[in-house]
Design a protein around this motif. Structure first.
Motif, PDB file in Angstrom:
ATOM      1  N   ARG A 377      14.408 -13.897  -1.036  1.00 51.11           N
ATOM      2  CA  ARG A 377      13.190 -13.756  -1.852  1.00 51.11           C
ATOM      3  C   ARG A 377      11.986 -13.347  -0.992  1.00 51.11           C
ATOM      4  N   ALA A 378      12.101 -12.176  -0.450  1.00 49.23           N
ATOM      5  CA  ALA A 378      11.036 -11.647   0.405  1.00 49.23           C
ATOM      6  C   ALA A 378      10.174 -10.694  -0.386  1.00 49.23           C
ATOM      7  N   MET A 379       8.973 -10.470   0.082  1.00 46.52           N
ATOM      8  CA  MET A 379       8.151  -9.402  -0.502  1.00 46.52           C
ATOM      9  C   MET A 379       7.311  -8.749   0.574  1.00 46.52           C
ATOM     10  N   ASP A 380       7.239  -7.431   0.502  1.00 45.79           N
ATOM     11  CA  ASP A 380       6.308  -6.679   1.349  1.00 45.79           C
ATOM     12  C   ASP A 380       5.379  -5.943   0.399  1.00 45.79           C
ATOM     13  N   LEU A 381       4.114  -5.851   0.759  1.00 47.89           N
ATOM     14  CA  LEU A 381       3.207  -5.027  -0.042  1.00 47.89           C
ATOM     15  C   LEU A 381       2.918  -3.746   0.741  1.00 47.89           C
ATOM     16  N   LEU A 382       3.206  -2.628   0.091  1.00 49.61           N
ATOM     17  CA  LEU A 382       2.990  -1.321   0.720  1.00 49.61           C
ATOM     18  C   LEU A 382       1.813  -0.638   0.038  1.00 49.61           C
ATOM     19  N   VAL A 383       0.961   0.002   0.844  1.00 47.59           N
ATOM     20  CA  VAL A 383      -0.178   0.709   0.239  1.00 47.59           C
ATOM     21  C   VAL A 383      -0.244   2.143   0.766  1.00 47.59           C
ATOM     22  N   PRO A 384      -0.764   3.063  -0.059  1.00 42.74           N
ATOM     23  CA  PRO A 384      -0.872   4.452   0.384  1.00 42.74           C
ATOM     24  C   PRO A 384      -1.707   4.573   1.657  1.00 42.74           C
ATOM     25  N   GLY A 385      -1.281   5.442   2.532  1.00 40.92           N
ATOM     26  CA  GLY A 385      -2.066   5.725   3.733  1.00 40.92           C
ATOM     27  C   GLY A 385      -1.755   4.812   4.907  1.00 40.92           C
ATOM     28  N   VAL A 386      -1.379   3.580   4.630  1.00 41.97           N
ATOM     29  CA  VAL A 386      -1.171   2.619   5.711  1.00 41.97           C
ATOM     30  C   VAL A 386       0.285   2.142   5.772  1.00 41.97           C
ATOM     31  N   PHE A 433       2.526 -15.771   2.667  1.00 44.47           N
ATOM     32  CA  PHE A 433       2.593 -14.400   3.181  1.00 44.47           C
ATOM     33  C   PHE A 433       1.625 -14.225   4.341  1.00 44.47           C
ATOM     34  N   GLY A 434       1.796 -13.125   5.035  1.00 44.95           N
ATOM     35  CA  GLY A 434       0.867 -12.766   6.105  1.00 44.95           C
ATOM     36  C   GLY A 434       0.242 -11.419   5.771  1.00 44.95           C
ATOM     37  N   LEU A 435      -1.082 -11.396   5.773  1.00 39.34           N
ATOM     38  CA  LEU A 435      -1.791 -10.121   5.589  1.00 39.34           C
ATOM     39  C   LEU A 435      -2.318  -9.702   6.949  1.00 39.34           C
ATOM     40  N   GLY A 436      -1.978  -8.495   7.366  1.00 37.62           N
ATOM     41  CA  GLY A 436      -2.514  -7.986   8.627  1.00 37.62           C
ATOM     42  C   GLY A 436      -3.970  -7.593   8.405  1.00 37.62           C
ATOM     43  N   PHE A 437      -4.871  -8.298   9.076  1.00 42.13           N
ATOM     44  CA  PHE A 437      -6.305  -8.083   8.823  1.00 42.13           C
ATOM     45  C   PHE A 437      -6.707  -6.641   9.133  1.00 42.13           C
ATOM     46  N   GLU A 438      -6.235  -6.127  10.264  1.00 44.64           N
ATOM     47  CA  GLU A 438      -6.603  -4.753  10.646  1.00 44.64           C
ATOM     48  C   GLU A 438      -6.063  -3.747   9.638  1.00 44.64           C
ATOM     49  N   ARG A 439      -4.877  -4.053   9.093  1.00 46.38           N
ATOM     50  CA  ARG A 439      -4.282  -3.102   8.152  1.00 46.38           C
ATOM     51  C   ARG A 439      -5.131  -3.001   6.893  1.00 46.38           C
ATOM     52  N   ILE A 440      -5.677  -4.114   6.430  1.00 43.32           N
ATOM     53  CA  ILE A 440      -6.493  -4.022   5.206  1.00 43.32           C
ATOM     54  C   ILE A 440      -7.841  -3.358   5.531  1.00 43.32           C
ATOM     55  N   ILE A 441      -8.315  -3.517   6.743  1.00 43.63           N
ATOM     56  CA  ILE A 441      -9.557  -2.826   7.121  1.00 43.63           C
ATOM     57  C   ILE A 441      -9.305  -1.314   7.147  1.00 43.63           C
ATOM     58  N   TYR A 443      -7.146   0.244   5.410  1.00 46.08           N
ATOM     59  CA  TYR A 443      -6.992   0.651   4.008  1.00 46.08           C
ATOM     60  C   TYR A 443      -8.351   0.814   3.325  1.00 46.08           C
ATOM     61  N   MET A 444      -9.275  -0.085   3.630  1.00 45.12           N
ATOM     62  CA  MET A 444     -10.569  -0.052   2.940  1.00 45.12           C
ATOM     63  C   MET A 444     -11.536   0.978   3.515  1.00 45.12           C
ATOM     64  N   THR A 445     -11.316   1.379   4.760  1.00 40.88           N
ATOM     65  CA  THR A 445     -12.264   2.294   5.386  1.00 40.88           C
ATOM     66  C   THR A 445     -11.722   3.718   5.498  1.00 40.88           C
ATOM     67  N   GLY A 446     -10.391   3.847   5.392  1.00 34.97           N
ATOM     68  CA  GLY A 446      -9.787   5.162   5.581  1.00 34.97           C
ATOM     69  C   GLY A 446      -9.585   5.494   7.056  1.00 34.97           C
ATOM     70  N   MET A 447      -9.894   4.564   7.949  1.00 30.42           N
ATOM     71  CA  MET A 447      -9.670   4.816   9.382  1.00 30.42           C
ATOM     72  C   MET A 447      -8.157   4.892   9.610  1.00 30.42           C
ATOM     73  N   SER A 448      -7.717   5.852  10.426  1.00 29.70           N
ATOM     74  CA  SER A 448      -6.276   6.066  10.481  1.00 29.70           C
ATOM     75  C   SER A 448      -5.616   5.447  11.703  1.00 29.70           C
ATOM     76  N   ASN A 449      -6.392   4.904  12.615  1.00 27.15           N
ATOM     77  CA  ASN A 449      -5.766   4.300  13.793  1.00 27.15           C
ATOM     78  C   ASN A 449      -6.258   2.866  13.970  1.00 27.15           C
ATOM     79  N   ILE A 450      -5.328   1.958  14.170  1.00 25.85           N
ATOM     80  CA  ILE A 450      -5.681   0.529  14.280  1.00 25.85           C
ATOM     81  C   ILE A 450      -6.633   0.283  15.459  1.00 25.85           C
ATOM     82  N   ARG A 451      -6.558   1.166  16.471  1.00 27.92           N
ATOM     83  CA  ARG A 451      -7.451   1.005  17.635  1.00 27.92           C
ATOM     84  C   ARG A 451      -8.921   1.171  17.242  1.00 27.92           C
ATOM     85  N   ASP A 452      -9.134   1.790  16.079  1.00 27.10           N
ATOM     86  CA  ASP A 452     -10.510   2.074  15.670  1.00 27.10           C
ATOM     87  C   ASP A 452     -11.043   1.105  14.617  1.00 27.10           C
TER      88      ASP A 452
END
Ligand code: 4AD
Length: 465
Positions: A377-386, A433-441, A443-452
């Motif tokens: 009973r696992a779940m992953d949430l996938l979002v466009p772009g990330v 669940f675990g939400l990757g904080f950088e991943r949602i940032i 997603y919300m900003t459109g920045m394409s690299n986690i380093r940024d």
């Protein structure tokens, strides 16, 4: 001293109240345009994304000196706040006095031109002063607050999980070892291995990859908890989505199944997006204009529609049926790769998608076994772009099933004695669940690299600053 200087944000937001009054501001020169007897300075004081326009003329006794100041010099300005309705900015200050606080060197690298993200990464000590990074890091700060607010408003307990730990939550062996042993000449056990019983903690210790197991302990006392802190993974991946140090939000809820878990994740994500759009409108508009056209429309759609929910089996069927040529061919049992995740969210659904019930062989030991004995009973949430931003599951609450699973995976049950006891003393259905904080940032900003989206990113071969 600081109280003397008003915040530019306050002056913008309450401009009618300050109009015609003498105000003081302090900040850094972003640009200046000077002519012989008057000039304009764009001043940024850090409190607000927008600059305050300072108008100055030769009546200032240091007019010439101010006109020559290089970009990034810091100044203290006194003057009248004037409303300028209809022009580019709604207010400006007509300076009556300007004091130089710190003159910048003219070699300041952030001159008024576009710089590449790669270059800006090499000057992480200065990049927070650029428009892009000023916007990203403020959004990051607001999003962190929104997350706390979301959970606190729902009576969740903020549980602090340790950074140093003796257990590997994910069992993926991607941990940074911490040791005080002399590794050139370490103590050895009889069979020639390093003897960690002589190490600082009396056992092997690592930086945590996840606070989940600790969150489960706390949840089984408090019903609903969340962690929010740094986590570490020694994955040697050079992708734009992986960092060695990233922040994770890990809620854990009791008397709650996977449906409750998905509902919580969806509510939280919508709440955070709404909060940021409401509280950082200037920054979000900037991202929409310069980083990712269409971002605001997309985010508005996301908060106003239901996330899709499909099983892993269905996802695999859809990917195969699509006939698309993937670099990694899809078959039941394979781990979904970024290209598969992106195809599902960007081509098939064009929306966030929860994928549930993965094969047990590609998931961690603690996930609840389904009746079929093959999926969990696992779940992953996938979002466009990330791609994946959330990973979670309903936890295995049955002691015997958990033990069997640990044995099957070759885990040493003595290492998890306390985790097993949670199943012995009043076990309960629970999920998290675990939400990757950088991943949602991202997603919300459109920045394409986690380093940024991290002020000081830690990635392989990079620990400067
Ligand atoms: O799917 P993961 O590995 O799940 C866990 O760690 C669970 N213990 C969480 C839980 O159930 N409490 O990681 C969760 C999320 C991923 O979906 C991703 O967003 C993020 O953490 N993540 C990373 N973010 C940046 N860099 C990395 N190296 C990441 N690894 C995972």
């Amino acid at each position: 001293m600081q109280k003397e200087f008003l915040e530019v944000k306050d002056l913008y937001r309450n401009k009618e109240e300050y109009a015609g009054k003498t105000v003081k501001v302090a900040g850094w020169i972003r640009t200046s345009r000077m002519s012989k007897n008057f000039g304009f300075i764009e001043l940024n004081d850090g409190s607000f994304f927008k600059n305050m326009q300072i108008v100055l003329d030769e009546k200032l006794d240091n007019f010439k000196e101010i006109g020559k100041l290089p970009i990034s010099s810091s100044i203290l300005v006194e003057g009248e706040l004037v409303l300028t309705e209809g022009s580019k900015q709604p207010v400006e200050i007509h300076a009556t006095n300007i004091v130089v606080e710190g003159e910048s060197d003219s070699s300041y690298p952030l001159q008024k031109k576009r710089h590449t993200m790669e270059y800006l990464r090499t000057i992480a000590h200065l990049r927070p002063r650029s428009n892009t990074f000023s916007a990203v890091f403020r959004v990051r700060s607001l999003a962190a607050y929104a997350i706390h607010k979301f959970f606190q408003d729902r009576n969740f307990v903020y549980a602090h999980s340790p950074i140093i730990t003796g257990s590997d939550c994910e069992g993926a062996g991607e941990m940074f070892r911490i040791t005080t042993l002399d590794l050139e000449n370490p103590p050895k056990t009889e069979d020639g291995k390093i003897d960690y019983s002589q190490d600082f903690f009396g056992k092997e210790a690592n930086l945590t990859v996840s606070g989940q197991l600790n969150a489960e302990i706390m949840a089984l006392a408090f019903r609903n908890v969340y962690t929010f802190g740094p986590t570490f993974r020694a994955e040697n991946s050079y992708t734009g989505r992986h960092a060695s140090e990233f922040w994770m939000i890990e809620p854990e809820i009791v008397f709650a199944d996977l449906e409750d878990n998905m509902e919580l994740a969806e509510d939280m994500i919508k709440y955070v997006i709404n909060y940021v759009m409401e509280n950082a409108p200037e920054e979000m508009q900037f991202f929409n204009n310069f980083i990712d056209k269409g971002l605001l429309e997309r985010l508005n759609n996301v908060v106003n529609s239901d996330f899709i929910r499909i099983t892993y089996t269905k996802a695999v069927e859809l990917l195969i049926e699509s006939g698309h040529k993937f670099e990694y061919p899809v078959e039941w049992g394979c781990d979904l790769q970024t290209e598969h995740e992106r195809y599902l969210t960007e081509e098939i659904y064009k929306a966030p998608v929860f994928v549930t019930d993965y094969p047990k062989d590609i998931k961690a030991f603690y996930m609840r076994m389904n009746e079929d004995g093959k999926t969990v009973r696992a779940m992953d949430l996938l979002v466009p772009g990330v791609g994946e931003i959330v990973g979670g599951s309903q936890r295995e609450e049955r002691e015997d099933v958990l033990l069997a699973r640990m044995e099957e995976m070759g885990l040493n049950k003595e290492d998890y004695w306390w985790y097993l006891e949670l199943r012995k003393y009043g076990t309960a259905t629970h999920s998290g669940f675990g939400l990757g904080f950088e991943r949602i940032i991202m997603y919300m900003t459109g920045m394409s690299n986690i380093r940024d989206v991290i002020p000081f990113p830690r990635t392989p071969k990079n620990a400067e600053f």
